[in-house]
Design an enzyme around this catalytic site. Sequence first.
Site, short mmCIF file in Angstrom:
data_model
loop_
_atom_site.label_atom_id
_atom_site.label_comp_id
_atom_site.label_asym_id
_atom_site.label_seq_id
_atom_site.Cartn_x
_atom_site.Cartn_y
_atom_site.Cartn_z
N THR A 120 0.88 -1.17 0.00
CA THR A 120 0.00 0.00 0.00
C THR A 120 0.92 1.23 0.00
O THR A 120 2.09 1.12 0.34
CB THR A 120 -0.92 0.01 1.24
OG1 THR A 120 -1.69 -1.18 1.22
CG2 THR A 120 -1.82 1.20 1.34
N ASP A 157 -8.76 -9.16 1.12
CA ASP A 157 -9.10 -8.39 2.33
C ASP A 157 -10.50 -8.73 2.85
O ASP A 157 -10.90 -8.25 3.91
CB ASP A 157 -9.00 -6.89 2.08
CG ASP A 157 -7.57 -6.38 2.27
OD1 ASP A 157 -6.70 -7.18 2.66
OD2 ASP A 157 -7.33 -5.18 2.03
N SER A 176 -10.96 -2.47 4.97
CA SER A 176 -9.59 -1.97 4.81
C SER A 176 -9.07 -1.44 6.14
O SER A 176 -9.83 -1.23 7.08
CB SER A 176 -9.60 -0.84 3.78
OG SER A 176 -8.35 -0.22 3.71
N1 GLY Z 1 -5.05 -3.88 1.55
C1 GLY Z 1 -4.75 -3.33 2.79
C2 GLY Z 1 -5.86 -2.54 3.37
O1 GLY Z 1 -6.74 -2.11 2.66
O2 GLY Z 1 -5.88 -2.33 4.54
#
Ligand code: GLY
Length: 583
Positions: A394, A436, A465
């Site tokens: 990220t 996720d 998320s």
């Molecule tokens: N893919 C990591 C998040 O959205 O927290």
Amino acid sequence: MLCSLRVLIKKLMVITLFFALLVSNTSTCDEDNAPIINYKTRFLPEVGKNGMVVGPEKLAAEVGLSILKGGGNAIDAAVATGFALAVTYPRAGNLAGGGFMLIHHEKDKRQTLIDYRETAPLDSRPDMFLDESGKIDRSRTYFSHLAAGVPGTVAGLIMAHARYGSLPLKAVIEPAIKLAEEGFPVSYALNYEINARAKRLAENSEAASLFLTAEKLAPPIGSIFKQSDLANTLIRIAENGAAGFYRGLTAQLITQEMQTAGGIIDSEDLMRYEAVERSPLRQTFKGYEIVSTPPPSSGGIHIIQMLNILEQLDLQKMRLNSAKYIHYLAEAMKHAYADRSKYLGDSDFIQVPVTELISKEYARTVGQQISPHRASPSETILPGVVQSHESPDTTHFTVADSLGNVVTNTYTLNFSFGSHIAVPGTGLLLNNEMADFAARPGVANAYGLIESQANRISPGKRPLSSMSPTIVMQNGSAILATGSPGGSIIITTVLQVILNSLVFDMNIASAAAQPRIHHQWLPDTLRVEPGIGPDTIDLLKQMGHNVTTSRRTLGRTQSIALKNGWLYGATDTRRAGGHVASY
Ligand code: GLY
């Protein structure tokens, strides 16, 4: 004659006095407005006056700055930086991923959030990642075409620009097109990041052709890295806006790849995708206002929840990173992540008790359960009654302009290079954000997070998320904006930067540089970065904490503090390549 001479002398004296006053006033003004840096530390921020972009990669940060210098506002610069990172920072910068953009408009003192999180395709099913025996098929969840959610990034960036930008769309995408078309020299960081994933990238022929040499290695440092397919994808967006991605040739190429390789995203999924503008969450903390990310991210809820718990304590007296301080932090973290496991999901699909979770009363109830002396084993902490492998990926960037507008944006492909699958003819890497979701509620996801039915896969739903772009406000203006990558670690990272800034009065570089800790309820492990002293660790162990020194750094913030008309930027030095661009 004599009289008029006297009048002239008098006039000259008045004029001289006026200029003397003006000069002395100017110098007093300058001193009053000098940037104020707390020099009691080894870590110092960059300082700017008219505009600043802080991000994980230099060329993209410079793109954002060039937009500010060219008369664009913070939103134009953020959108330009977002498109540029898709070219220069392929591990997490993206067009086919998703994220959250938090904006502060100084003129009308308003904050808004653009949610461009991916959605589950219409043909997705709750059990789509389970094998015949009901176990999670990790390879399918992380590295297959099924792992991709319907991309949100282009819709999000275009929405931000259309609603709040000031320059023509072509002007903000042009620098990214140029970087993709003409190429740019491979940095140490890019070479390292590609090599770290070279083995997996080599398994997909299109990704290999985009990112690897014939020897299946990253392009050498200093070689020119061009991406002509990506340039054409960007040109179609510059010419047609979101339709240049969700319809037409790019959409056709994505759906064709899905059909050929067993994916389920189709043209209807792409056409129906919409970014959503939402109200951010807000709560007070020691007289400041914290503005953060709402569901489908868990970030804002839990940052606020932990701040509410910690606000009841005299943290300053405990001193930063003392055993007592870390103990309270860890206990607050355990309670927050226990609640995350039960209540959090996409609030467009399920009822998330947001108001209760971020209320001061709830924090008081939780605070009463924390022992000052003993760690509570995680199994004894149940989610409150409310009336994997670790992936440090990220990415985050933060922008401020001369008008006091601030944008703080986190977006992602999920893992570094997402699913490691590229779509032929587009230069796009597919995200693996479906990972996720809770593939099987109660079983840990890629970040070791346990989640409930609330985060079960459902067509059109957004996966939960942890992304947490956050702004701290004082008297209606932004004084701090920050965010981080790191999956589950994002939330505790942002929390600690806020505490270091607001409670311990550190400059933003110092606030980012302090060693951090992380606890996420399960596993019942207190992770500490090197820099937390051995005596402190011994005391924590005596209190019952299962302490491990983290092999990996925790988070990587990109932050801007605003004070007295000056901008103070800090790119976290935990990873290579970050940059503060300012003027
Ligand atoms: N893919 C990591 C998040 O959205 O927290």
